[in-house]
Design a protein around this motif. Structure first.
Motif, PDB file in Angstrom:
ATOM      1  N   ILE A  39     -10.902   1.564  -0.006  1.00  0.00           N
ATOM      2  CA  ILE A  39      -9.680   2.326  -0.406  1.00  0.00           C
ATOM      3  C   ILE A  39      -9.693   3.833  -0.014  1.00  0.00           C
ATOM      4  O   ILE A  39     -10.641   4.497  -0.166  1.00  0.00           O
ATOM      5  N   ASP A  40      -8.753   4.111   0.844  1.00  0.00           N
ATOM      6  CA  ASP A  40      -8.594   5.094   1.613  1.00  0.00           C
ATOM      7  C   ASP A  40      -7.912   6.287   1.043  1.00  0.00           C
ATOM      8  O   ASP A  40      -8.280   7.253   0.257  1.00  0.00           O
ATOM      9  N   ARG A  41      -6.401   6.091   0.966  1.00  0.00           N
ATOM     10  CA  ARG A  41      -5.375   7.105   0.401  1.00  0.00           C
ATOM     11  C   ARG A  41      -4.345   6.515   0.075  1.00  0.00           C
ATOM     12  O   ARG A  41      -3.841   5.230   0.265  1.00  0.00           O
ATOM     13  N   LEU A  42      -3.434   7.130  -0.970  1.00  0.00           N
ATOM     14  CA  LEU A  42      -2.208   6.624  -1.423  1.00  0.00           C
ATOM     15  C   LEU A  42      -1.016   6.728  -0.333  1.00  0.00           C
ATOM     16  O   LEU A  42      -1.111   7.710   0.276  1.00  0.00           O
ATOM     17  N   LEU A  43      -0.343   5.548  -0.056  1.00  0.00           N
ATOM     18  CA  LEU A  43       0.819   5.605   0.687  1.00  0.00           C
ATOM     19  C   LEU A  43       2.075   5.767  -0.136  1.00  0.00           C
ATOM     20  O   LEU A  43       3.092   6.254   0.443  1.00  0.00           O
ATOM     21  N   GLY A  44       2.322   5.077  -1.381  1.00  0.00           N
ATOM     22  CA  GLY A  44       3.567   5.081  -2.028  1.00  0.00           C
ATOM     23  C   GLY A  44       3.483   4.118  -3.230  1.00  0.00           C
ATOM     24  O   GLY A  44       2.347   3.526  -3.293  1.00  0.00           O
ATOM     25  N   GLY A  45       4.478   3.805  -3.766  1.00  0.00           N
ATOM     26  CA  GLY A  45       4.482   2.999  -4.940  1.00  0.00           C
ATOM     27  C   GLY A  45       5.879   2.702  -5.448  1.00  0.00           C
ATOM     28  O   GLY A  45       6.821   3.073  -5.089  1.00  0.00           O
ATOM     29  N   GLY A  46       5.908   1.624  -6.461  1.00  0.00           N
ATOM     30  CA  GLY A  46       7.345   1.160  -6.939  1.00  0.00           C
ATOM     31  C   GLY A  46       7.053   0.601  -8.478  1.00  0.00           C
ATOM     32  O   GLY A  46       6.198   1.333  -9.094  1.00  0.00           O
ATOM     33  N   GLY A  47       7.937  -0.273  -8.830  1.00  0.00           N
ATOM     34  CA  GLY A  47       7.910  -0.405 -10.344  1.00  0.00           C
ATOM     35  C   GLY A  47       6.709  -1.226 -10.595  1.00  0.00           C
ATOM     36  O   GLY A  47       6.095  -0.806 -11.719  1.00  0.00           O
ATOM     37  N   MET A  48       6.160  -2.075  -9.870  1.00  0.00           N
ATOM     38  CA  MET A  48       5.209  -2.677 -10.408  1.00  0.00           C
ATOM     39  C   MET A  48       3.776  -2.449  -9.922  1.00  0.00           C
ATOM     40  O   MET A  48       2.571  -2.648 -10.481  1.00  0.00           O
ATOM     41  N   GLY A  49       3.703  -1.780  -8.814  1.00  0.00           N
ATOM     42  CA  GLY A  49       2.328  -1.752  -8.198  1.00  0.00           C
ATOM     43  C   GLY A  49       2.354  -0.199  -7.153  1.00  0.00           C
ATOM     44  O   GLY A  49       3.478   0.466  -7.148  1.00  0.00           O
ATOM     45  N   THR A  50       1.193   0.210  -7.006  1.00  0.00           N
ATOM     46  CA  THR A  50       0.936   1.384  -6.097  1.00  0.00           C
ATOM     47  C   THR A  50       0.330   0.903  -4.819  1.00  0.00           C
ATOM     48  O   THR A  50      -0.807   0.088  -4.663  1.00  0.00           O
ATOM     49  N   VAL A  51       0.609   1.409  -3.490  1.00  0.00           N
ATOM     50  CA  VAL A  51       0.268   1.021  -2.272  1.00  0.00           C
ATOM     51  C   VAL A  51      -0.869   2.127  -1.871  1.00  0.00           C
ATOM     52  O   VAL A  51      -0.501   3.183  -1.654  1.00  0.00           O
ATOM     53  N   TYR A  52      -1.957   1.593  -1.068  1.00  0.00           N
ATOM     54  CA  TYR A  52      -2.660   2.441  -0.492  1.00  0.00           C
ATOM     55  C   TYR A  52      -3.198   1.970   0.755  1.00  0.00           C
ATOM     56  O   TYR A  52      -3.053   0.766   1.087  1.00  0.00           O
ATOM     57  N   ARG A  53      -3.479   3.121   1.886  1.00  0.00           N
ATOM     58  CA  ARG A  53      -4.358   2.766   2.822  1.00  0.00           C
ATOM     59  C   ARG A  53      -5.632   2.230   2.786  1.00  0.00           C
ATOM     60  O   ARG A  53      -6.485   2.944   1.813  1.00  0.00           O
ATOM     61  N   ALA A  54      -6.075   1.243   3.306  1.00  0.00           N
ATOM     62  CA  ALA A  54      -7.553   0.635   2.954  1.00  0.00           C
ATOM     63  C   ALA A  54      -8.101   0.371   4.265  1.00  0.00           C
ATOM     64  O   ALA A  54      -7.332   0.060   5.394  1.00  0.00           O
ATOM     65  N   ARG A  55      -9.486  -0.010   4.304  1.00  0.00           N
ATOM     66  CA  ARG A  55     -10.113  -0.633   5.530  1.00  0.00           C
ATOM     67  C   ARG A  55     -10.862  -1.907   5.098  1.00  0.00           C
ATOM     68  O   ARG A  55     -11.521  -1.983   4.369  1.00  0.00           O
ATOM     69  N   ARG A  56     -10.447  -3.018   6.012  1.00  0.00           N
ATOM     70  CA  ARG A  56     -11.199  -4.356   5.901  1.00  0.00           C
ATOM     71  C   ARG A  56     -12.901  -4.237   6.394  1.00  0.00           C
ATOM     72  O   ARG A  56     -12.947  -3.470   7.308  1.00  0.00           O
ATOM     73  N   GLN A  57     -13.483  -4.628   5.536  1.00  0.00           N
ATOM     74  CA  GLN A  57     -14.998  -4.520   5.966  1.00  0.00           C
ATOM     75  C   GLN A  57     -15.737  -5.734   6.182  1.00  0.00           C
ATOM     76  O   GLN A  57     -15.372  -6.720   5.176  1.00  0.00           O
ATOM     77  N   PRO A  58     -16.240  -6.239   7.036  1.00  0.00           N
ATOM     78  CA  PRO A  58     -16.616  -5.344   8.306  1.00  0.00           C
ATOM     79  C   PRO A  58     -15.564  -5.262   9.329  1.00  0.00           C
ATOM     80  O   PRO A  58     -14.836  -6.002   9.025  1.00  0.00           O
TER      81      PRO A  58
END
Length: 337
Positions: A39-58
């Motif tokens: 998980i990198d940083r917050l992008l935004g959110g709504g009623g049920m969830g919060t959305v983040y920028r992330a990176r898939r590894q590897p």
């Protein structure tokens, strides 16, 4: 400066509460891993969830990851909705629908949804910055929204919460933009088993300014035409910088939408072509039977218009929005005995 685990930004060292989320700067997913994702940083959110920028590894591929809020009441119901959003979204393929790739539950019980990462800005942000759009641009974006809805409806999915906050303007390579419909968390599956509905009888889900009358009166009987109504309200707003029903409270707005007439679009923007005004008002008809009956019908009506070269309305001539209209309205749940 100190790293905030709640949003991934840096705040002054003496700040203990995240300005974005209001939670402790020491608690949160940023800098941690969930499944294969960092998980990198917050992008935004709504009623049920919060959305983040992330990176898939590897590999480090950038994705968006939506985490179900752990503090939600009725979490079992919310979790089932969360999974339903994943199932509904993953089955649909369109450049105008956000693509969903994975839904899982981490060992600590955190439910998460992995989606494509969109670059650009939301339609809500665009309207806040520009107030009104040119007729050609507003109609082009609306047609793209309807193309996404056409695919959703073909899969038996009704969004139920069409509003600018659920439309993203993807930035395209070489310039330009593309409308993408987000957030199927409140969607209704027309083909689902009626014996186990997720929305209790007598409960309405939606956002007041964009809700059709039948969402208020007969929520158990709604169909895809509620999405066409909400999309038409967005088009009205893009063209005029205002909303069709005015009110200072949610009940007042809903009452006007259900029993009153919208402020005529022509009175908001006298320079609009009559053919465009007629399309918008038909799509917002109080009775679902009087609207366009499918996304295709709505698209065809818009495609027949010739709007190139028409400028956006001068924001100085548009009626100022009320304080209530100026804020992004939240999705509400209305329960009746």
């Amino acid at each position: 400066m100190a790293y905030c685990r709640a949003c991934g930004a840096e705040h002054p060292a003496d700040v203990s509460s995240c300005p974005a989320l209001g939670t402790s700067t020491r608690d949160g997913p940023c800098g941690a891993s969930i499944g294969r994702y960092e998980i990198d940083r917050l992008l935004g959110g709504g009623g049920m969830g919060t959305v983040y920028r992330a990176r898939r590894q590897p590999g480090g591929e950038a994705v968006a990851i939506k985490l179900l809020k752990p503090e939600l009441p009725d979490r079992d119901d919310a979790l089932e909705r969360f999974v339903r959003e994943a199932n509904a979204a993953s089955a649909m393929r369109s450049p105008h629908l956000v693509q969903t790739w994975e839904c899982s539950i981490a060992p600590d019980g955190t439910a998460y949804l992995v989606m494509e990462l969109l670059e650009g800005r939301g339609l809500q942000a665009a309207l806040e910055a520009e107030r009104v759009l040119s007729p050609a641009r507003a109609v082009a974006l609306t047609r793209e929204v309807l193309e996404g809805l056409r695919v959703a409806h073909a899969h038996g999915v009704v969004h139920r919460d069409m509003k600018p906050g659920n439309v993203f303007l993807r930035r395209m390579e070489g310039g330009g933009e593309q409308a993408v419909v987000l957030d199927f968390g409140t969607s209704k599956l027309l083909f689902e088993q009626r014996s186990s509905p997720l929305t209790p009888a007598g409960t309405t889900l939606g956002t007041p300014y964009y809700m059709s009358p039948e969402q208020v009166f007969t929520p158990a009987q709604i169909d895809h035409r509620v999405d066409l109504y909400g999309t038409a309200v967005m088009l009205y707003q893009m063209l005029s910088g205002a909303l069709p029903f005015e009110g200072t409270t949610i009940p007042e707005v809903l009452m006007k939408a259900c029993s009153g007439a919208p402020v005529p679009l022509r009175s908001r923007v006298p320079s609009l072509p009559e053919a465009l005004v007629e399309v918008v008002m038909k799509a917002m008809a109080r009775s679902a039977d009087d609207r366009y009956q499918s996304a295709e019908d709505f698209i065809d009506a818009l495609a027949a218009l010739h709007l190139e070269g028409l400028p956006a309305s001068d924001p100085r001539t548009v009626r100022p929005r009320s304080e209530a209209e100026s804020e992004e309205p939240a999705t509400v749940r209305i329960e009746r005995p």
